[in-house]
Design an enzyme around this catalytic site. Structure first.
Site, PDB file in Angstrom:
ATOM      1  N   TRP A  23       0.826  -1.215   0.000  1.00  0.00           N
ATOM      2  CA  TRP A  23       0.000   0.000   0.000  1.00  0.00           C
ATOM      3  C   TRP A  23       0.854   1.255   0.000  1.00  0.00           C
ATOM      4  CZ3 TRP A  23      -4.128  -1.595  -1.869  1.00  0.00           C
ATOM      5  CH2 TRP A  23      -4.696  -2.818  -1.495  1.00  0.00           C
ATOM      6  N   ASP A  26      -1.790   6.547   6.540  1.00  0.00           N
ATOM      7  CA  ASP A  26      -2.828   5.618   6.125  1.00  0.00           C
ATOM      8  C   ASP A  26      -3.033   4.648   7.285  1.00  0.00           C
ATOM      9  OD1 ASP A  26      -4.398   3.613   5.080  1.00  0.00           O
ATOM     10  OD2 ASP A  26      -3.121   3.197   3.353  1.00  0.00           O
ATOM     11  N   LYS A  36     -12.496  -2.275   8.118  1.00  0.00           N
ATOM     12  CA  LYS A  36     -11.720  -3.174   8.965  1.00  0.00           C
ATOM     13  C   LYS A  36     -12.040  -2.967  10.446  1.00  0.00           C
ATOM     14  CE  LYS A  36      -7.943  -3.807   5.672  1.00  0.00           C
ATOM     15  NZ  LYS A  36      -8.527  -3.136   4.498  1.00  0.00           N
TER      16      LYS A  36
END
Length: 356
Positions: free
Chosen positions: A101, A168, A192
């Protein structure tokens, strides 16, 4: 069969959130209307959005200069929206490369300005978090990923820097106590720890809005979203509602400090079980292990297949590792009960006793 959900995302949510959300689909707050059909500019939904914003500010203990947004596009949209808003042409941003990511975010940032990758763990398949790197004082911002879902690493401290700090936090937001006010911008896909897929949460310091100084499409400009209170266009109503319910649940059980203790228990239980069994390999540096995503392998491919089948036969859902790395991954997000981790540990020990 009792199902134990270790999926990496979309992931497990509290049972009471499912119950409340399912009721609201048929009849929202005894209005006779479904949450799926109420107008987003009516007091009915404005109350939901306002409560979600208020709960997040409370749980994160945010300062008054922080704005909370609920946006479309997921965290991946922020890979380019952040440099679009904050990285002026010819300027440089600093990035830490610790996984898939982070590398995707770096790729997008290069479309808008210069990128200084201050450190990377790619040399060892992202199995550790680099240390000892320097963040230059003349960059526009420093960006990093707090938890790497695929590789199973996590940052356990906040980097020290004088430049705007951007993170992030998609896979570990609200899982552990930290000073969220140290960040100029936090973004996280909700699916999540906070809610259902379809909405991205943004916490942004008003002082950095418009840093890039370029003209932007209306929907890409943070300033417009702040001025319109996350309703520049129709927001993902149901996803925001599920976020609100999940934040309510987190507050009710004692907030971030309470869930951190439970998360520590879950991670310690699973890691200690795996460490004690030579059959299982843990590729991540011990000090950098993620509390959210426990990654492990078995050397023998046939035994690996047998383990996955055993998990399936016993209701252990989502244990297979990411397609890019293989092996196994057990995600221990906030809503996963300790009982599920204990059940997985019992299965692991039983499997090792029979196959080891």
């Amino acid at each position: 069969m009792v199902m134990h959900n270790f999926n990496a995302g979309p992931s497990i949510l509290p049972k009471e959130v499912f119950q409340e959300a399912s009721k609201a689909i048929l009849d929202f707050n005894n209005t006779g209307l479904s949450i799926l059909e109420i107008g987003h500019r009516t007091p009915l939904f404005e109350g939901v959005l306002n409560e979600a914003v208020s709960l997040l500010k409370e749980l994160m203990n945010l300062d008054s200069n922080k704005e909370v947004l609920f946006l479309h596009g997921g965290a991946s949209t922020q890979f380019f929206q952040i440099p679009m808003n904050l990285l002026a042409e010819g300027k440089t941003a600093a990035y830490l490369d610790c996984g898939v990511w982070g590398s995707k975010a770096i790729k997008e940032a290069k479309l808008f300005g210069n990128v200084n990758v201050v450190a990377s763990s790619k040399d060892k398949n992202y199995s550790y978090i680099p240390t000892g790197y320097e963040i230059p004082d003349d960059v526009s911002y420093f960006h990093y990923t707090t938890n790497n879902t695929i590789e199973g690493t996590e940052m356990h401290s906040i980097p020290q820097t004088n430049v705007p700090l951007i993170a992030d936090m998609s896979s570990d937001i609200l899982s552990t106590v930290m000073d969220f006010n140290k960040f100029s911008l936090i973004y996280a896909g909700a699916q999540k720890n906070i809610g259902a897929a379809g909405v991205n949460i943004l916490v942004i310091d008003k002082n950095i809005v418009g840093l890039a100084g370029r003209k932007l499409p209306t929907m890409m400009d943070y300033k417009n979203h702040i001025e319109n209170g996350s309703m520049l266009n129709t927001p993902p109503v149901f996803a925001v509602y599920v976020c609100m319910l999940t934040l309510r649940w987190l507050k009710k059980i004692g907030g971030v400090a309470a869930i951190e203790k439970i998360n520590d228990q879950k991670a310690s239980l699973l890691y200690n079980t795996l460490d004690a069994l030579p059959m299982f390999n843990l590729p991540v540096a011990k000090q950098d292990r993620s509390k959210m995503n426990v990654v492990f392998t078995i050397s023998d491919p046939e035994v690996e297949k047998a383990f996955l089948q055993t998990c399936k036969d016993n209701g252990m859902y989502g244990v297979k590792g990411h397609r890019s790395v293989g092996g196994f991954r057990a995600s221990l997000y906030n809503a996963l009960p300790l009982e599920s981790v204990q059940a997985l540990c019992d299965l692991i020990k039983d499997f090792a006793a029979k196959k080891g």
